[in-house]
Design a protein around this motif. Sequence first.
Motif, PDB file in Angstrom:
ATOM      1  N   ARG A 248      14.145  43.748  69.056  1.00 34.79           N
ATOM      2  CA  ARG A 248      15.378  43.289  69.617  1.00 34.79           C
ATOM      3  C   ARG A 248      16.672  44.481  69.512  1.00 34.79           C
ATOM      4  O   ARG A 248      17.878  44.148  69.588  1.00 34.79           O
ATOM      5  CB  ARG A 248      15.689  42.464  68.216  1.00 34.79           C
ATOM      6  N   GLN A 249      16.319  45.747  68.943  1.00 40.25           N
ATOM      7  CA  GLN A 249      17.229  46.796  68.082  1.00 40.25           C
ATOM      8  C   GLN A 249      16.671  47.574  68.956  1.00 40.25           C
ATOM      9  O   GLN A 249      15.096  48.147  68.793  1.00 40.25           O
ATOM     10  CB  GLN A 249      18.120  46.689  67.385  1.00 40.25           C
ATOM     11  N   PHE A 250      17.387  48.522  68.902  1.00 35.62           N
ATOM     12  CA  PHE A 250      16.840  50.888  69.596  1.00 35.62           C
ATOM     13  C   PHE A 250      17.755  51.230  68.637  1.00 35.62           C
ATOM     14  O   PHE A 250      18.707  51.231  69.566  1.00 35.62           O
ATOM     15  CB  PHE A 250      16.363  50.561  71.003  1.00 35.62           C
ATOM     16  N   GLU A 251      17.438  52.328  68.405  1.00 40.38           N
ATOM     17  CA  GLU A 251      17.849  52.941  68.324  1.00 40.38           C
ATOM     18  C   GLU A 251      17.382  54.803  67.783  1.00 40.38           C
ATOM     19  O   GLU A 251      16.079  54.550  67.747  1.00 40.38           O
ATOM     20  CB  GLU A 251      18.954  53.027  66.886  1.00 40.38           C
ATOM     21  N   VAL A 268      22.495  57.008  70.164  1.00 39.94           N
ATOM     22  CA  VAL A 268      22.293  56.196  70.895  1.00 39.94           C
ATOM     23  C   VAL A 268      21.302  54.513  70.025  1.00 39.94           C
ATOM     24  O   VAL A 268      21.063  54.910  69.988  1.00 39.94           O
ATOM     25  CB  VAL A 268      21.798  55.695  72.397  1.00 39.94           C
ATOM     26  N   ILE A 269      22.349  53.072  69.975  1.00 37.20           N
ATOM     27  CA  ILE A 269      22.248  52.245  69.976  1.00 37.20           C
ATOM     28  C   ILE A 269      22.381  51.023  69.816  1.00 37.20           C
ATOM     29  O   ILE A 269      23.203  50.756  71.016  1.00 37.20           O
ATOM     30  CB  ILE A 269      22.684  51.346  68.775  1.00 37.20           C
ATOM     31  N   ALA A 270      21.335  50.414  70.720  1.00 40.07           N
ATOM     32  CA  ALA A 270      21.107  48.928  71.931  1.00 40.07           C
ATOM     33  C   ALA A 270      20.852  47.510  71.375  1.00 40.07           C
ATOM     34  O   ALA A 270      19.677  47.641  70.794  1.00 40.07           O
ATOM     35  CB  ALA A 270      20.365  49.055  72.803  1.00 40.07           C
ATOM     36  N   ASP A 271      21.180  46.685  71.444  1.00 40.92           N
ATOM     37  CA  ASP A 271      20.293  45.574  71.763  1.00 40.92           C
ATOM     38  C   ASP A 271      20.022  44.855  72.348  1.00 40.92           C
ATOM     39  O   ASP A 271      20.351  44.786  73.932  1.00 40.92           O
ATOM     40  CB  ASP A 271      21.741  44.091  70.873  1.00 40.92           C
TER      41      ASP A 271
END
Length: 315
Positions: A248-251, A268-271
Amino acid sequence: KRAETLLAGEKRLLEMVAMGCELPIVLDALCTIVDEVSSGCHCSVLLVEPGGRTVRHAAAPSLPSDFAHAIDGRSTAIPYWGPCAMAIDQKAPVIVCDIAQDARWDGSEWCRLAIAVGLRSCWTTPILSQAGTPLGTFAIYQRDLGSPTPRQTELIGRFTHIASITVERAQAEEALRRSQAQLARAQRLSATGSFSYRVATDELTLSEETCRICGFVPGQPVSPGAMRDRIYPEDLPLFLSMLSSEGRQFEFDCRVQLDDGAIKYLHVIADAIRDDAGGLVEWVGAIRDVTERRRAAAERRRHETIDRKSTRLNS
């Protein structure tokens, strides 16, 4: 013929609203249509200024300019200054069949100004938002005495409704523009941009600050391939891992290389946005330029190393 003109005018106004025409243009066209279908009438629209303390003339194509200018900027805190102010205060229509003889305006400046330019009657209705907040007034002035006929009352109601739609939409668009401008400014100050990647359409959307950070021209489309080409080859697997991640999340941290050869360090951080079945729909995230922080940390470590060597030599 009058009914055909009215319907054509309403259609034209709604088309102008849908096309996003500027508010003054739409309101001016609205007043002109009413003037055309109501012989001897002078239509005007007043809008409540932000803060709700004053009004301004937004449109009055056939109203005597001296009278329109005199009303512009008047305070809404004096509800009995004129019928428009009273309509805003009471959130209800105000009918003045005989301006000179109506006791509510006896000796008032509004009465004197209206009579001076030959106006004899006035019918005004508040323009209300969906929440019931006064946005302004829609008014019809006449050079004859009298109250509105049923047909004119219906006309006023229909065009007041169109005016409310127009004003509310314009205010919502202005609020959105201000919000976007504030967000862009905040991103610029914090060196943090945003992005979204839609999986099904392979569509990448970058904020202006993300474009500046990564060396793209703000406002121009950027393909996923162009973004991949910017990422340092050794860090590209991290980026590709995000696109294929089941989480669900990547960093992660990575580097991008600009056209002039300069290298920037990014955090970078993404949902992940997923559908009901768990399928990946879109990645939405943020990119922060940490280049200066990395350089400062490296410089600090360099000085610490020099200090340690100097201490050993001295000892």
